[in-house]
Each structure stands twice: as C-alpha cells, then as structure tokens.
Enzyme design. Structure first.
Site, PDB file in Angstrom:
ATOM      1  N   HIS A  41       0.852  -1.257  -0.045  1.00  0.00           N
ATOM      2  CA  HIS A  41       0.313   0.310   0.610  1.00  0.00           C
ATOM      3  C   HIS A  41       0.732   1.677  -0.215  1.00  0.00           C
ATOM      4  O   HIS A  41       2.004   1.528  -1.095  1.00  0.00           O
ATOM      5  CB  HIS A  41      -1.166  -0.683   1.020  1.00  0.00           C
ATOM      6  CG  HIS A  41      -2.119   1.261   1.059  1.00  0.00           C
ATOM      7  ND1 HIS A  41      -2.202   1.980   0.595  1.00  0.00           N
ATOM      8  CD2 HIS A  41      -2.782   1.032   2.144  1.00  0.00           C
ATOM      9  CE1 HIS A  41      -3.863   2.364   0.694  1.00  0.00           C
ATOM     10  NE2 HIS A  41      -4.329   2.271   1.889  1.00  0.00           N
ATOM     11  N   HIS A  91      -2.246  -1.994  -9.696  1.00  0.00           N
ATOM     12  CA  HIS A  91      -3.332  -1.797  -8.989  1.00  0.00           C
ATOM     13  C   HIS A  91      -4.324  -2.277  -8.817  1.00  0.00           C
ATOM     14  O   HIS A  91      -5.102  -3.505  -9.310  1.00  0.00           O
ATOM     15  CB  HIS A  91      -4.008  -0.352  -9.166  1.00  0.00           C
ATOM     16  CG  HIS A  91      -4.197   0.378  -8.520  1.00  0.00           C
ATOM     17  ND1 HIS A  91      -5.370   0.525  -8.029  1.00  0.00           N
ATOM     18  CD2 HIS A  91      -3.803   1.092  -7.124  1.00  0.00           C
ATOM     19  CE1 HIS A  91      -5.903   1.106  -7.268  1.00  0.00           C
ATOM     20  NE2 HIS A  91      -4.651   2.090  -6.539  1.00  0.00           N
ATOM     21  N   ASP A  95       2.420   5.469  -6.947  1.00  0.00           N
ATOM     22  CA  ASP A  95       3.805   4.666  -5.632  1.00  0.00           C
ATOM     23  C   ASP A  95       5.186   4.979  -7.001  1.00  0.00           C
ATOM     24  O   ASP A  95       6.126   4.863  -6.377  1.00  0.00           O
ATOM     25  CB  ASP A  95       3.777   4.055  -5.245  1.00  0.00           C
ATOM     26  CG  ASP A  95       2.910   4.649  -4.213  1.00  0.00           C
ATOM     27  OD1 ASP A  95       2.517   3.514  -3.979  1.00  0.00           O
ATOM     28  OD2 ASP A  95       3.103   5.658  -3.721  1.00  0.00           O
TER      29      ASP A  95
END
Ligand code: SDX
Length: 392
Positions: A229, A270, A327
């Site tokens: 995460h 994702h 990210d």
C-alpha cells in the site's frame, strides 16, 4: 444508478459501502474528488483547499476558505508533552511508528473531541488531525535525527510551514525554493483520497465501532505502512537503486514475472486501475519538470523510465493490466525535494489524512451506518469432540 454513474448489479451487491467523496473508474483511469477531475484539481487547487472539498463536498468560497485555513493554522501546535513521547522512542525508530503512536495518543490530550455524537466535536477533531499530523510528522523526523523540534510558523501556508518544521536548521533561516513547496503541495493533492483503499477502509471499519477519530486515523496510518500500500513509494526507490542501471531492467522484469522469486515491480499494478493510474501520469510529467526546475539529474529516473518502457511492452504485464501506479515516480520527486527515504510513506500519510478524515466524518453522519463486520468462507475442520491430553 446514482444518477451520474451506473453500476452493474453484481458490483453494487459486493460493494462494501456507499460514499459520495471519491469516484474511480479503473478501466478508464478516471479519478474524481467530489466530482472534480484530479487533473483539474492538480492544476488549479491547493492541498488545503482540496482537503476542504473532500470534507465539505464543495469548493470553498474565499471567505469559507479563509475561516478553514485560520482554524487549521490555529491548531498546528502539538501538546508539549508529546515531545517527551517522541523522545521516548529508540533513536532508529521508523517515523511511521512514531506517527502512528503519536496520532493515537492525541485522544489522551484532547478530551473535548471524544463525544462522537456531538457534531462540533467531530468537526474540531477533523480540523485538529489535518493541522497536527504534519507537525507530528516533522517532529518525529527531527527527533529521529537528534535535531530539536521546530514549532509551526503560523505565518506560513500549510506545506511551506511543514517544510520549515522539517528542514529549518537551528543556525540559519531555511532558503526554500518555491518549486519544492509547489511540488509537495501537488503530491499531497494527488495522494489525498482514493475511495475505499485498504487504509481508508480501515479507518471506516474502526470508525464504525464508535472509536475516537485519533484511534481511527492511527489505524489508517498502520494500514498505509505496508509495502503493498503506501509503503510502496519507499520500496520503489530501493528497487530502482538495486536495479541500478537501465541495462539491468530486462532481468528485473524477468524476475518480477517469476512467482517463486517473491519479487514484484514495486509501483506497478493496482487493485482497481486496469489502465494508467491518472495520478501516475501527472506525477510522471511532474518528475521531469521538478528535476529540470531544480537542475537535478537523477539516474534513477532513467532506470524508472526504462523499467516502465520494458514492462509496458511485456505480455505478462499487458495481459494482467499492470501499469505504473501513484507510487512509481513519487519517490524520485520526494528524493529531489530532499525528503528522506524513511519519510516517503509519512508524506503519503500526511496527504491521506484529508481523505481519512472526510470518510470518517461521512460515516459518522450516515444514518444507517452499522458496525463493520466482514464475513468469511470457513475452510477449517468439521465439528469434533475434545481429546484428553493423555490420549493425543
Ligand atoms: C497504493 O487501493 C488503493 O487505491 C491503493 C492506492 C491508494 O491511493 O490508496 O492506490 C495506493 O497502494 C498503490 C499500490 C502500491 N503497491 C505497489 O506498488 C506494490 C506492488 N503492487 C502489487 O503488490 C499489486 O499490484 C497490488 C497489491 C497493488 C494489487 O494487487 P492485486 O490487484 O490484488 O493483484 P494481484 O496480487 O491479484 O495480482 C494479479 C496478478 C498476479 O499474477 P497471477 O497470479 O495472475 O499470475 O498480477 C501479478 C500477480 O502476481 N502482479 C504483479 C504485480 N502486481 C500484480 N506481478 C509483478 N509485479 C507487480 N507489481
């Protein structure tokens, strides 16, 4: 059918909750905060204004924003006793551990925001969290490097104030390049909310029990910390550093396809986006601009671009619809802004506090909101009788 977006009945029956805050279309790569496209908010808004939008559902008028900004500014200080709390950590404690524990401890300092039936106490708790999380985050970092904690300078705007608390050295005033504050503000907007991700779902689940808001957000911080995460931004940078050079990218992609290797391309894939994460697209463009504006040449950017190029052409990634997520590039920008690696996920937590608080408030006022109680498929033993120890 919500009047704007239609869902197939199968999806509606499995959806864990209903919310009016953020809309994601994973197939089209769409992300809306209260109906506003993330691309427009990234271009025109600020993090504090976006926080207001997420919490209140509408963009503020100038007067509304001025009141909100004043209230947040008024609550930026942390209780003096919290400094002792932070000093109690071992010198090499991870800042996420310090942030998580310190946010939970806010319930021990602010008893005037623990009655969840009082709308004013709920509102004040939300303001306090938005205001104090950056202060605690900066204090956690400074105590982890043995620097004296810097108090918030309330004549500064939100992100600049945070950067001063992080980096102002005792001897000389901080010479802050405006590019840095602008870039961090934009990253905070992009990380502010994202529907029912693991950490936000955690905040809502803890909130459904009637726990105080500080405990709820501390639980969200704990969930965000995981490398699957929010911890991925820190993991991406170490992955790019380990790969080291664009010529090693092909072997990294090969390794990531081998299940037994236990290695995944951090920053890729994702649960919802099966197209480009719109935030990753914005951050990719921003990375080139920030590095150019700051006149930084980072070889890791070349590695990241090479990795993205190879992976996006590889059938394994194409078939599984694995694209760069929020990210993948953010760590390169944080590095350029001189944010220490161990603080990357803390940056994510500061930004996501706006979304966590908005979801927590939304849940508190949802009339039929019940305690969260996920069910399971039982895969254990059939019923059986106890066997005495001397017969086992
Ligand atoms: C965030 O939920 C949110 O909205 C989160 C977030 C937010 O804003 O809150 O967007 C922020 O957490 C972004 C994600 C950051 N994490 C990472 O970058 C870590 C690396 N990514 C993966 O671990 C993974 O992609 C997840 C956890 C992000 C998503 O996992 P999924 O959708 O459950 O995918 P999966 O584990 O079911 O994998 C599907 C297939 C598997 O292969 P097969 O079993 O089909 O053969 O894809 C493979 C996986 O092995 N796979 C990857 C991969 N991600 C999935 N293979 C290599 N590298 C990867 N990164």
């Amino acid at each position: 059918d919500t009047g704007y977006f239609t869902y197939d009945p199968g999806f509606v029956s499995t959806a864990s909750t209903r919310s009016a805050i953020t809309y994601i279309d994973g197939d089209k790569g769409v992300l809306l905060y209260r109906g506003y496209p993330i691309e427009q908010l990234a271009k025109h808004s600020t993090f504090l204004e976006t926080s207001y939008l997420l919490i209140n559902g509408e963009l503020p008028s100038a007067a509304e924003f001025s009141v909100f900004e004043h209230e947040v500014t008024h609550h930026t200080m942390m209780h003096e006793a919290q400094k002792n709390f932070l000093n109690g950590f071992h010198y090499d404690a991870h800042p996420m551990a310090m942030l998580c524990a310190s946010v939970a401890s806010l319930s021990a300092f602010y008893h005037d925001t623990l009655d969840m039936d009082d709308p004013e106490q709920r509102r004040l708790a939300a303001i306090r969290l938005i205001a104090k999380v950056p202060t605690i985050a900066a204090a956690a970092y400074r105590s982890s490097i043995g620097w004296p904690v810097r108090y918030p300078r309330n004549n500064l705007e939100y992100v600049t104030r945070f950067l001063h608390m992080m980096f102002e050295v005792p001897s000389e005033p901080l010479d802050l390049n405006p590019v840095v504050a602008k870039a961090l503000d934009l990253l905070f907007i992009l990380h502010a909310d994202h529907e029912q991700n693991a950490s936000t779902s955690t905040v809502r689940l803890v909130g459904s029990t009637g726990a105080n808001p500080y405990a709820c957000v501390a639980a969200g911080i704990a969930a965000l910390w995981g490398p699957a995460h929010g911890g991925a931004n820190e993991a991406v940078l170490s992955m790019l550093t380990d790969i080291g050079d664009a010529k090693n990218v092909a072997s990294a992609v090969t390794r990531a396809k081998d299940k037994d290797s236990g290695f995944r391309l951090m920053g890729f894939g994702h649960r919802v986006y099966k197209n480009f994460d719109p935030r990753a697209t914005i951050i990719r463009e921003m990375t080139h601009k920030v590095l150019a504006d700051l006149n930084i040449k980072d070889p890791l950017l070349d590695v990241a671009m090479a990795l993205e190029e190879v992976a996006l052409k590889d059938s394994y990634f194409v078939e599984r619809k694995l694209y760069p997520n929020v990210d993948f590039y953010s760590g390169i920008i944080y590095k350029a802004l001189k944010i220490p690696t161990e603080m990357f996920t803390v940056m994510f937590a500061i930004a996501r506090t706006a979304g966590w608080v908005a979801h927590w408030l939304e849940q508190q006022v949802t009339p039929d909101s019940k305690i969260g109680r996920p069910r399971q498929v039982y895969t254990g033993s059939a019923e059986r009788d106890y066997v005495a120890l001397n017969k086992r």
